[in-house]
Design an enzyme around this catalytic site. Structure first.
Site, PDB file in Angstrom:
ATOM      1  N   ASP A 178       0.963  -1.337   0.086  1.00  0.00           N
ATOM      2  CA  ASP A 178      -0.097   0.241   0.124  1.00  0.00           C
ATOM      3  C   ASP A 178       0.739   1.299  -0.011  1.00  0.00           C
ATOM      4  OD1 ASP A 178      -2.014  -1.807   0.445  1.00  0.00           O
ATOM      5  OD2 ASP A 178      -2.846  -1.160   2.156  1.00  0.00           O
TER       6      ASP A 178
ATOM      7  N   ASP B 196      -4.547  -0.599  -1.831  1.00  0.00           N
ATOM      8  CA  ASP B 196      -5.915  -0.497  -0.859  1.00  0.00           C
ATOM      9  C   ASP B 196      -7.165   0.057  -1.875  1.00  0.00           C
ATOM     10  OD1 ASP B 196      -6.823  -1.205   1.477  1.00  0.00           O
ATOM     11  OD2 ASP B 196      -6.930   0.998   1.963  1.00  0.00           O
TER      12      ASP B 196
ATOM     13  N   LYS C  30      -7.370  -4.950  -3.085  1.00  0.00           N
ATOM     14  CA  LYS C  30      -7.965  -5.460  -1.794  1.00  0.00           C
ATOM     15  C   LYS C  30      -8.771  -4.394  -1.297  1.00  0.00           C
ATOM     16  CE  LYS C  30      -3.963  -4.378   1.020  1.00  0.00           C
ATOM     17  NZ  LYS C  30      -4.605  -3.417   2.162  1.00  0.00           N
TER      18      LYS C  30
ATOM     19  N   CYS D 133      -1.795  -2.882   7.674  1.00  0.00           N
ATOM     20  CA  CYS D 133      -1.817  -3.697   6.599  1.00  0.00           C
ATOM     21  C   CYS D 133      -0.389  -4.623   6.414  1.00  0.00           C
ATOM     22  CB  CYS D 133      -2.093  -3.012   5.269  1.00  0.00           C
ATOM     23  SG  CYS D 133      -3.667  -2.398   5.216  1.00  0.00           S
TER      24      CYS D 133
HETATM   25  C1  VGL Z   1      -4.729   0.602   5.887  1.00  0.00           C
HETATM   26  C2  VGL Z   1      -6.279   1.394   7.453  1.00  0.00           C
HETATM   27  C3  VGL Z   1      -7.142   1.270   6.267  1.00  0.00           C
HETATM   28  C4  VGL Z   1      -3.116   0.126   5.682  1.00  0.00           C
HETATM   29  C5  VGL Z   1      -5.382   0.573   4.810  1.00  0.00           C
HETATM   30  O1  VGL Z   1      -2.697   0.083   4.446  1.00  0.00           O
HETATM   31  O2  VGL Z   1      -2.525  -0.163   6.631  1.00  0.00           O
HETATM   32  N1  VGL Z   1      -4.855   1.078   6.835  1.00  0.00           N
HETATM   33  N2  VGL Z   1      -6.625   0.819   5.042  1.00  0.00           N
HETATM   34 ZN    ZN Z   2      -8.344   0.796   3.294  1.00  0.00          ZN
END
Ligand code: VGL
Ligand code: ZN
Length: 202
Positions: free
Chosen positions: A12, A50, A110, A155
């Site tokens: 991410d 994400d 995802k 994540c």
């Molecule tokens: C994430 C919160 C919401 C992450 C993704 O990539 O850690 N955190 N969506």
């Molecule tokens: Zn997210």
């Protein structure tokens, strides 16, 4: 070069998790040059992205009266309500422009189902709906994964815990990650990773 049994999983590294983004992680962009260098060491490189629909249930904006960074209950357990982030097709959902993406053979998206969040690269937050990454890695003969990216305590940690649970040797390079650290979430994630046998390295 690492042996072909080792994969790099880059979690991410998207605009919304970098300074100026909707869910900015402090220094989220500081890790990019190190990650770009690491990509040259691994024959298998996977990026995750994400990738939420605008009506995603992890967004506080989709719960009347709810403030971001509070908890709600979902059928699969407690869920943090986040600021709206990484909406499909928006600039915030794009990879940071400094991140090398050419070396990656696979991009796992995802969090695209409105009713369930997905922190881990392997399973959605019900811990049972697979993303397909396990099969991809196994069919390519991968037995060990190195995880980097954003955010350490969400994540990255969820991905590392699932990797260990699935029997992959899992290493998190903490120097190539940055954390959100919401109410002690970083310390908790580090404890859980250590207990699960995830190697935490700088
Ligand atoms: C994430 C919160 C919401 C992450 C993704 O990539 O850690 N955190 N969506
Ligand atoms: Zn997210």
């Amino acid at each position: 070069m690492k042996p072909a049994t080792e994969a790099l999983i880059v979690i991410d590294v998207q605009n919304d998790f970098c300074p100026g983004g909707a869910l900015a992680v402090a220094e989220g962009d500081h890790i990019i040059s190190r990650i770009n260098g690491l990509m040259g060491d691994f024959a298998t490189v996977v990026l995750t992205q994400d990738w939420h629909p605008a009506d995603h249930m992890s967004f506080a904006a989709n719960h009347a009266g709810a403030a971001p960074f509070t908890l709600t209950q979902m059928p699969y357990g407690p869920q943090v309500l986040w600021p709206t982030h990484c909406v499909q097709g928006t600039q915030g959902a794009e990879f940071h422009s400094d991140l090398r993406t050419d070396p990656a053979q696979l991009v796992i998206r995802k969090g695209f189902r409105p009713e369930i969040d997905s922190y881990s690269a392997f399973f959605e937050n019900d811990h049972s709906t697979p993303t397909g990454l396990e099969g991809y890695l196994r069919s390519r003969g991968v037995t060990a994964v190195t995880l980097v990216g954003l955010a350490t305590d969400y994540c990255v940690a969820y991905s590392a815990l699932d990797a260990a649970r699935l029997g992959f040797r899992a290493t998190v390079l903490e120097g190539a990650c940055r954390a959100i650290d919401l109410n002690g979430s970083l310390a908790e994630a580090r404890d859980k990773m250590r207990a699960a046998g995830v190697a935490l390295e700088e």
